[in-house]
Design an enzyme around this catalytic site. Structure first.
Site, PDB file in Angstrom:
ATOM      1  N   ASP A   1       6.599 -86.701  -8.490  1.00  0.00           N
ATOM      2  CA  ASP A   1       5.755 -85.496  -8.487  1.00  0.00           C
ATOM      3  C   ASP A   1       4.656 -85.627  -7.427  1.00  0.00           C
ATOM      4  O   ASP A   1       4.393 -84.686  -6.675  1.00  0.00           O
ATOM      5  CB  ASP A   1       5.152 -85.331  -9.895  1.00  0.00           C
TER       6      ASP A   1
ATOM      7  N   GLY B   1      -3.460 -79.058  -9.625  1.00  0.00           N
ATOM      8  CA  GLY B   1      -3.677 -78.104 -10.719  1.00  0.00           C
ATOM      9  C   GLY B   1      -4.759 -77.092 -10.402  1.00  0.00           C
ATOM     10  O   GLY B   1      -4.617 -76.268  -9.501  1.00  0.00           O
TER      11      GLY B   1
ATOM     12  N   LYS C   1       5.738 -77.389  -6.628  1.00  0.00           N
ATOM     13  CA  LYS C   1       5.590 -78.330  -5.504  1.00  0.00           C
ATOM     14  C   LYS C   1       6.932 -78.827  -4.989  1.00  0.00           C
ATOM     15  O   LYS C   1       7.108 -79.035  -3.794  1.00  0.00           O
ATOM     16  CB  LYS C   1       4.696 -79.502  -5.898  1.00  0.00           C
TER      17      LYS C   1
ATOM     18  N   GLY D   1       0.347 -81.438 -22.549  1.00  0.00           N
ATOM     19  CA  GLY D   1       0.878 -80.510 -21.545  1.00  0.00           C
ATOM     20  C   GLY D   1       0.591 -80.929 -20.118  1.00  0.00           C
ATOM     21  O   GLY D   1       0.648 -80.117 -19.202  1.00  0.00           O
TER      22      GLY D   1
ATOM     23  N   LYS E   1       3.804 -83.366  -3.926  1.00  0.00           N
ATOM     24  CA  LYS E   1       2.474 -82.812  -3.618  1.00  0.00           C
ATOM     25  C   LYS E   1       1.967 -83.353  -2.282  1.00  0.00           C
ATOM     26  O   LYS E   1       1.354 -82.620  -1.499  1.00  0.00           O
ATOM     27  CB  LYS E   1       1.503 -83.158  -4.748  1.00  0.00           C
TER      28      LYS E   1
ATOM     29  N   VAL F   1       2.460 -73.309 -18.439  1.00  0.00           N
ATOM     30  CA  VAL F   1       1.630 -72.613 -17.437  1.00  0.00           C
ATOM     31  C   VAL F   1       1.750 -71.095 -17.606  1.00  0.00           C
ATOM     32  O   VAL F   1       0.745 -70.370 -17.552  1.00  0.00           O
ATOM     33  CB  VAL F   1       2.011 -73.042 -16.002  1.00  0.00           C
TER      34      VAL F   1
ATOM     35  N   GLU G   1       5.395 -83.400 -16.577  1.00  0.00           N
ATOM     36  CA  GLU G   1       6.513 -82.542 -16.175  1.00  0.00           C
ATOM     37  C   GLU G   1       7.541 -82.530 -17.300  1.00  0.00           C
ATOM     38  O   GLU G   1       7.546 -83.419 -18.157  1.00  0.00           O
ATOM     39  CB  GLU G   1       7.182 -83.118 -14.922  1.00  0.00           C
TER      40      GLU G   1
ATOM     41  N   GLU H   1      -1.513 -72.219  -4.841  1.00  0.00           N
ATOM     42  CA  GLU H   1      -2.668 -73.070  -5.145  1.00  0.00           C
ATOM     43  C   GLU H   1      -2.385 -74.071  -6.274  1.00  0.00           C
ATOM     44  O   GLU H   1      -2.836 -75.216  -6.244  1.00  0.00           O
ATOM     45  CB  GLU H   1      -3.866 -72.187  -5.523  1.00  0.00           C
TER      46      GLU H   1
HETATM   47  N1  HSE Z   1       2.778 -83.286 -14.223  1.00  0.00           N
HETATM   48  C1  HSE Z   1       1.739 -82.931 -13.334  1.00  0.00           C
HETATM   49  C2  HSE Z   1       0.618 -83.944 -13.458  1.00  0.00           C
HETATM   50  C3  HSE Z   1       1.226 -81.542 -13.648  1.00  0.00           C
HETATM   51  O1  HSE Z   1       0.645 -84.757 -14.379  1.00  0.00           O
HETATM   52  O2  HSE Z   1      -0.262 -83.959 -12.619  1.00  0.00           O
HETATM   53  C4  HSE Z   1       0.557 -80.899 -12.500  1.00  0.00           C
HETATM   54  O3  HSE Z   1       1.381 -80.731 -11.395  1.00  0.00           O
END
Ligand code: HSE
Length: 444
Positions: A211, A144, A115, A197, A215, A23, A200, A139
């Site tokens: 993850d 994303g 997050k 990419g 969120k 990022v 995580e 944001e």
């Molecule tokens: N690893 C996260 C995903 C990246 O796959 O959505 C964005 O937070």
């Protein structure tokens, strides 16, 4: 190479980046690529003064930067008088928390994509920012590049959100889509997600639902004013799915999606993360690949959906740089810190609704002996627990790896999860059961 700068107005806004991974590299690239547009929109230059990294001598980077900008000294970076905004892209919660709190203590505004940090320590971070009169923007932390935070904070500021259904982890959605459409094995698709990419640095966070739970906690804060114990949110990963469930989902008219669900019950909040069967006619059923979407049901607007790239270098960098521009605008208007993040909705700790109390429809799969009366035993137990059946399919194919003669697939009407679980425990204990029953919730 000259210091990374965007814009060409007289005024310069100093930015420090903490982290130069996927990022961070995207942020540097976007500040360069869109320099003219950013200058025109902001009327000032965003200038990167320093980039804190772990290994300044690293040979291979995703973007070229002036080596003079690189430093390992985060504290020195945070105290630079020529830095106005600190952009935290380290990830994780320990080091990032120390850095963000220190940045705030130095009176710096903060932009973060983290997050986990917000889910676990949002209350403390926002309180510190409010005390210091600085902005915290985030944001990129959810969905994303899809600007859902702005939608919830500004666009729906006059409305009351009742519930949300979202696909907020691009990696899981990408994996499920590839497995379903191409039959590619799980591990192979995960490796591809890492290469692109999306994943995580610890991809178990993606596939286990961790993850997405972080969120969801951030979304529940914005939607319901609820500070939840994010670690206690119920989560099930996509790694437990069986290819047969994809096929039977289709037969019953559903698509399996890695969903987060949030619903305000007043005194408690329902928040859960699990693979979910969604009706094939729903917009969310068509959200494929690494795309994310959030479907919001609110009192005045009704249903609205926000869709786009939820992971990846440039989409995520886009959200970060938009935050930088907004904080810079606030600074120039001398309005920074004027809209405290925690006060846009009154925030309060709220308990999670226990999973036994949620209501849902269910897809159930039973591997059983193929003998007279087996179906009757299953349906009787479900009925005795107030679980009403909508559809049943029996397949006489043997369950691979189990000594079963048949597989029974059941779709229920809406039922209380506690009742469903009690019925499943009884069925699992029957002599006819060849394997533990499988449950997938259905969103309707
Ligand atoms: N690893 C996260 C995903 C990246 O796959 O959505 C964005 O937070």
């Amino acid at each position: 190479m000259a210091p990374v700068a965007a814009g060409g107005g007289d005024r310069e806004i100093g930015v420090a980046l903490l982290g130069l991974g996927n990022v961070g590299a995207g942020v540097v690239k976007l500040l360069e690529d869109n320099a003219a547009a950013i200058r025109a929109r902001l009327g000032a230059r965003l200038v990167v003064r320093a980039i804190a990294v772990r290994a300044p001598d690293k040979k291979k980077r995703l973007v070229e930067v002036d080596r003079a900008l690189l430093t390992t000294d985060i504290e020195a970076t945070l105290s630079r008088p020529d830095v106005d905004i600190v952009c935290e892209l380290i990830g994780g919660d320990a080091e990032a928390k120390v850095a963000v709190e220190s940045a705030i203590a130095h009176g710096k505004h903060v932009v973060t994509a983290n997050k986990l940090l917000l889910a676990r320590h949002g209350t403390a971070v926002f309180a510190a920012a409010e005390d210091k009169g600085v902005d915290v923007y985030y944001e990129a932390a959810v969905c994303g590049g899809v600007p859902v935070i702005r939608v919830l904070r500004e666009g729906l500021a006059s409305d009351r959100v009742e519930n949300i259904h979202g696909i907020v982890n691009g990696t899981s959605n990408f994996i499920l889509t590839e497995m379903r459409d191409k039959g590619t094995p799980f591990a192979e698709v995960l490796a591809e997600a890492q290469r692109l990419g999306y994943a995580e640095s610890d991809p178990t966070l993606d596939v286990s639902g961790g993850d997405a739970a972080h969120k969801l906690a951030v979304l529940c804060m914005l939607c319901f004013g609820a500070m939840l114990d994010s670690d206690a949110i119920h989560k099930e990963g996509i790694d437990t799915l069986d290819p047969r469930d994809f096929a039977y989902a289709e037969k019953f008219g559903y698509v399996v999606k890695p969903l987060v669900i949030g619903r305000d019950h007043g005194r408690a909040v329902e928040a859960r993360v699990h693979p979910t069967m969604v009706p094939a006619r729903w917009l969310l059923a068509d959200v494929d690949g690494a795309k994310n979407a959030l479907y919001v049901t609110s009192y005045a607007l009704g249903g609205s959906m926000y869709y786009g790239a939820g992971a990846g270098m440039m989409p995520t960098a886009m959200a970060v740089v938009s935050d930088l521009i907004e904080v810079a605008r606030n600074l120039m208007a001398k309005a920074a810190g004027a809209r405290p993040t925690r006060r846009h909705r009154a925030l309060a700790p709220k308990p999670l609704l226990p999973m036994t109390e949620i209501r849902s429809r269910y897809y159930l799969r039973f591997s059983v002996a193929d003998r007279p009366g087996v179906l009757g035993q299953i349906t009787t137990i479900l009925g005795n627990h107030e679980v009403s059946i909508a559809q049943v399919i029996q397949d006489s194919e043997r369950d691979p790896g189990h000594d079963s003669g048949a597989t029974v697939f059941v779709v229920t009407h809406e039922a209380r999860e506690g009742d469903v679980q009690a019925a499943l425990a009884k069925i699992a204990a029957l002599p006819i059961a060849a394997a533990p029953p499988r449950l997938i919730r259905i969103a309707e």
